[in-house]
Design an enzyme around this catalytic site. Structure first.
Site, short mmCIF file in Angstrom:
data_model
loop_
_atom_site.label_atom_id
_atom_site.label_comp_id
_atom_site.label_asym_id
_atom_site.label_seq_id
_atom_site.Cartn_x
_atom_site.Cartn_y
_atom_site.Cartn_z
N ASP A 2 -7.08 -5.33 7.47
CA ASP A 2 -5.89 -4.49 7.66
C ASP A 2 -5.84 -3.40 6.59
O ASP A 2 -6.89 -2.94 6.12
CB ASP A 2 -4.64 -5.38 7.63
CG ASP A 2 -3.55 -4.86 8.55
OD1 ASP A 2 -3.01 -3.78 8.27
OD2 ASP A 2 -3.22 -5.54 9.54
N HIS A 19 1.53 -1.99 6.37
CA HIS A 19 1.12 -2.74 7.56
C HIS A 19 0.41 -4.05 7.22
O HIS A 19 0.73 -5.11 7.77
CB HIS A 19 0.22 -1.83 8.40
CG HIS A 19 -0.10 -2.32 9.76
ND1 HIS A 19 -1.09 -3.24 10.01
CD2 HIS A 19 0.43 -2.00 10.97
CE1 HIS A 19 -1.16 -3.46 11.31
NE2 HIS A 19 -0.25 -2.72 11.92
N SER A 41 0.55 -5.36 16.65
CA SER A 41 0.14 -5.68 15.28
C SER A 41 0.95 -6.82 14.71
O SER A 41 0.49 -7.54 13.82
CB SER A 41 0.31 -4.45 14.38
OG SER A 41 -0.74 -3.54 14.53
#
Length: 740
Positions: free
Chosen positions: A141, A205, A532
């Protein structure tokens, strides 16, 4: 702080332009671009793969010069291949060489984010395995924010002995007994001023997904009081290994494959990857499918986000049969932001608004009435409230009404105190903005528009967001990519769905809450949406199952998750199984599935033979002497998959015979009866219809004959093996395909 790319932009739901991704390959001024040269499994014996790769490049490059500016990565720990800067002609020469499976342009992929675990019945008191702390979750990620309380290592014992990875520590990053490993990848060496040249997360994220999958328990977590509760991951005691592959401009294929190469060799148990392309590729022209295949060979399940390009059909981009493809669905809460007009009427919109105007009424103006004429804009421009289109002297200190939902930069730039948007876009997920804002539907928006244009001295206020019950949950959210599978029509994808809407989890403190230049809010927990976010929920659930069954194969774990999923209804999702697959994930039950549909490398090789891959490709992929014979050339319907799908051209009837084998992992002595649910137009016959087991690990085979008469749509049912304790459910889908 200067304006920067918002983490919300990664969702790509509707605000991305297609052109951004059309120019996805990257190169240099001499017409060289980055290509991936995939060569299958590692060669047997003592072979220097890096020397082999260099030698191959020497043969095709003019002047035979191969430096680090040409050979970017040599993949040699878990599989064989390399990434290099090549011209189109050089790539073509390599494509024809012995030992090469595929050569393809590197693409830039995109990132596809408390209460969610409780919603699934997976509470803090659920039974835990004594070896959960030995499970290592590999997160590919944007990195991680190690100081977050979600990654506090208090009470953690020593790092598991099986760990073979490393921590690329620096002056701004160190690991601990929770985050036991961290690496970062950036072959092109291009860093923005906002990037950390370390595994530290500058986007948020990766911190969000890591804490969702395996974060520890953090009480009283919230976003300015919203969604307040205990934030936790699916396996709070598990360890995290971080592989930073995504940066300010996306995630490049050569970096993704390098991270897979390391993660497999480092000894992770599960790989989580909330990344994908906007366009699908064949299995071995896609780095994620390639990495997932070699993960599977090494006993590691890869959990993938389905994508954020829904609800268009066949928009799913991660769909290899050896990985877990996860759609995104809602949980039983929604965020409502109310707008009150000067006439006393209140309307409900959506957003995540942390600002509190204290109920004060402000002047209300339509964007169309405030064009920035000095810059040549008219009301046709300013009605949409784009940057630079609004007259600051008319808008400053007021709430502005806009005919479009955007990132609100225009109203903020013009000094608005708030904004009310109207649009016909889906309202099943919410965003945060840089000022008080509410998104209204077109019906309410039309009424508010009339008020602001026909009332003398109109006023309005926007309230702080409230959290309300979502009585329709769970349903698959509009942005979640749909099936059917664009490459193998008769493998049902996605596999299942998990919470992916308005998820609270840890966040990086390196950036403001939104991309708005004036936004100074820095938070440790944030609420975002996307596949996600659903992917790490499935990752956490898979790690939970793995902690109880450490010897289970990736296919066995996936089977357990799919066959125990909560059934869902097409009432809220007209795409039915193409939206939610086997159903909504049920982690607590998945550790006790009763029966599993297992598969290993040889089963996928048979599948690949049946899909038309050449003997040369199969040999390289597997590094074995396996040949596609009549015995090995297996029809897609015979892959031991936990779901059943068949397709034909519109208006035709279709009948297929599926061969399946289940393994008993429930009660040693048990008898399962087949329970068939088949609506009109679908015939499901099971032979034998009763399976008897005398021991754990015993296997039993059966056939399922499925027939359907199809128009231009789909019909679905299910097969359930029931022993009175376990209900092992598989969806059955027949549909008319335009791809036939």
């Amino acid at each position: 702080m200067a304006a920067r790319t918002s983490p919300l932009a990664w969702l790509s739901l509707v605000i991305f332009t297609l052109s951004m991704f059309m120019s996805c390959s990257h190169g240099s001024s001499d017409n060289r671009k980055v290509y991936i040269v995939y060569m299958g499994s590692l060669p047997k014996g003592k072979v220097s793969t890096t020397s082999l790769h260099t030698s191959m490049l020497h043969e095709v490059l003019p002047g035979n010069t191969v430096g680090s500016d040409v050979l970017l990565y040599s993949y040699h720990r878990s599989f064989n291949g390399f990434a290099a800067k090549l011209t189109k002609d050089e790539a073509a020469k390599l494509r024809g060489k012995d030992g090469v499976v595929s050569v393809f342009l590197s693409q830039r992929k995109q990132l596809h984010t408390s209460r969610s675990w409780d919603f699934m019945g997976f509470n803090r008191k659920v039974k835990r395995s004594v070896i959960e702390s030995d499970i290592i979750v590999g997160m590919l990620d944007t990195g991680i924010w190690p100081e977050s309380q979600s990654f506090n290592d208090t009470g953690f014992g020593p790092i598991p002995r099986k760990w073979r990875g490393t921590c690329q520590s620096s002056t701004n990053f160190t690991c601990n007994n929770k985050i036991i490993g961290a690496r970062y990848y950036r072959a092109n060496g291009d860093y923005s001023p906002y990037d950390y040249r370390s595994p530290r997360d500058s986007e948020g994220h990766g911190t969000h997904t890591s804490s969702t999958a395996a974060g520890g328990l953090v009480s009283k977590a919230s976003l300015y009081g919203l969604a307040k509760g205990t934030a936790r991951g699916g396996v709070p005691s598990a360890r995290i290994a971080v592989y930073k592959i995504c940066w300010y401009d996306g995630c490049y294929d050569e970096d993704i494959l390098a991270a897979f190469d390391d993660a497999i060799a480092d000894g992770v148990d599960i790989i989580s990857l909330s990344v994908g392309s906007i366009f699908w590729s064949d299995y071995f022209d896609d780095t994620i499918a390639i990495g997932a295949f070699h993960s599977m060979k090494n006993g590691i399940l890869t959990s993938n986000s389905a994508g954020n390009s829904g609800p268009s059909p066949s928009s799913i981009t991660n769909f290899s049969p050896w990985s877990l493809s996860v759609a995104a669905s809602t949980i039983d809460r929604k965020f409502v932001t109310k707008v009150k007009l000067g006439n006393g009427v209140t309307y409900e919109g959506t957003s995540i608004n942390t600002f509190d105007l204290k109920g004060k009424m402000y002047p209300f103006i339509a964007g169309a009435a405030a064009p920035n004429t000095s810059q040549g804009y008219t009301s046709e421009d300013s009605r949409y409230c784009g940057p630079g289109t609004l007259d600051e002297t008319l808008v400053k200190g007021k709430i502005v009404f806009c005919d479009y939902d955007s990132n609100a930069d225009g109203p903020v730039e013009a000094g608005a105190i708030g904004a009310v948007f109207q649009s016909g876009r889906h309202k099943d997920y919410a965003f945060a903005y840089g000022l008080p804002l509410s998104n209204l539907n077109l019906d309410d928006g039309r009424i508010v528009f009339d008020y602001v244009n026909t009332t003398e001295n109109p006023t309005a206020t926007i309230f702080k967001t409230n959290v309300e019950d979502n009585q329709f949950a769970p349903f698959v959210v509009s942005f979640s990519s749909r099936g059917p599978n664009p490459v193998t029509a008769d493998i049902l994808k996605p596999d299942l769905t998990a919470p992916g809407v308005d998820i609270l989890a840890a966040w990086s403190e390196a950036l403001p809450l939104t991309e708005t230049e004036e936004d100074t809010r820095v938070v440790s927990y944030n609420i975002i949406s996307g596949t996600s976010m659903s992917c790490p929920h499935a990752t956490g659930a898979a790690a939970y199952v793995k902690s109880f069954h450490p010897t289970w194969s990736p296919a066995a774990i996936k089977s357990a998750l799919m066959t125990t999923a909560f059934p869902m209804s097409s009432e809220n999702n007209i795409e039915a199984e193409f939206a939610y697959g086997a159903g909504h994930i049920n982690p607590a039950l998945a550790a006790r599935p009763g029966l599993i549909y297992d598969a290993g490398e040889i089963d996928y090789v048979k599948f690949l033979c049946g899909q038309g891959y050449s003997p040369k490709q199969i040999k390289l992929i597997t590094e074995s002497n396996t040949k596609c014979s009549e015995v090995m050339n297996e029809a897609v319907w015979d892959l031991n998959y936990p779901s059943f799908a068949l397709s034909t051209t519109p208006g035709d009837s279709v009948t297929r015979v599926f061969h399946r084998t289940v393994t008993n992992v429930g009660s040693p002595v048990s008898t399962y009866k087949a329970v068939v649910n088949a609506p009109p137009g679908l015939i499901i016959q099971v032979q034998p219809s009763v399976l008897s087991f005398k021991s754990l690990g015993q296997k039993q085979s059966f056939t399922v004959t499925i027939g359907a008469q199809l128009g231009n749509s789909m019909v679905s049912g299910s097969l359930i093996w029931d022993d009175g304790v376990h209900q092992v459910r598989s969806p059955v889908v027949a549909y008319a395909s335009l791809l036939e």
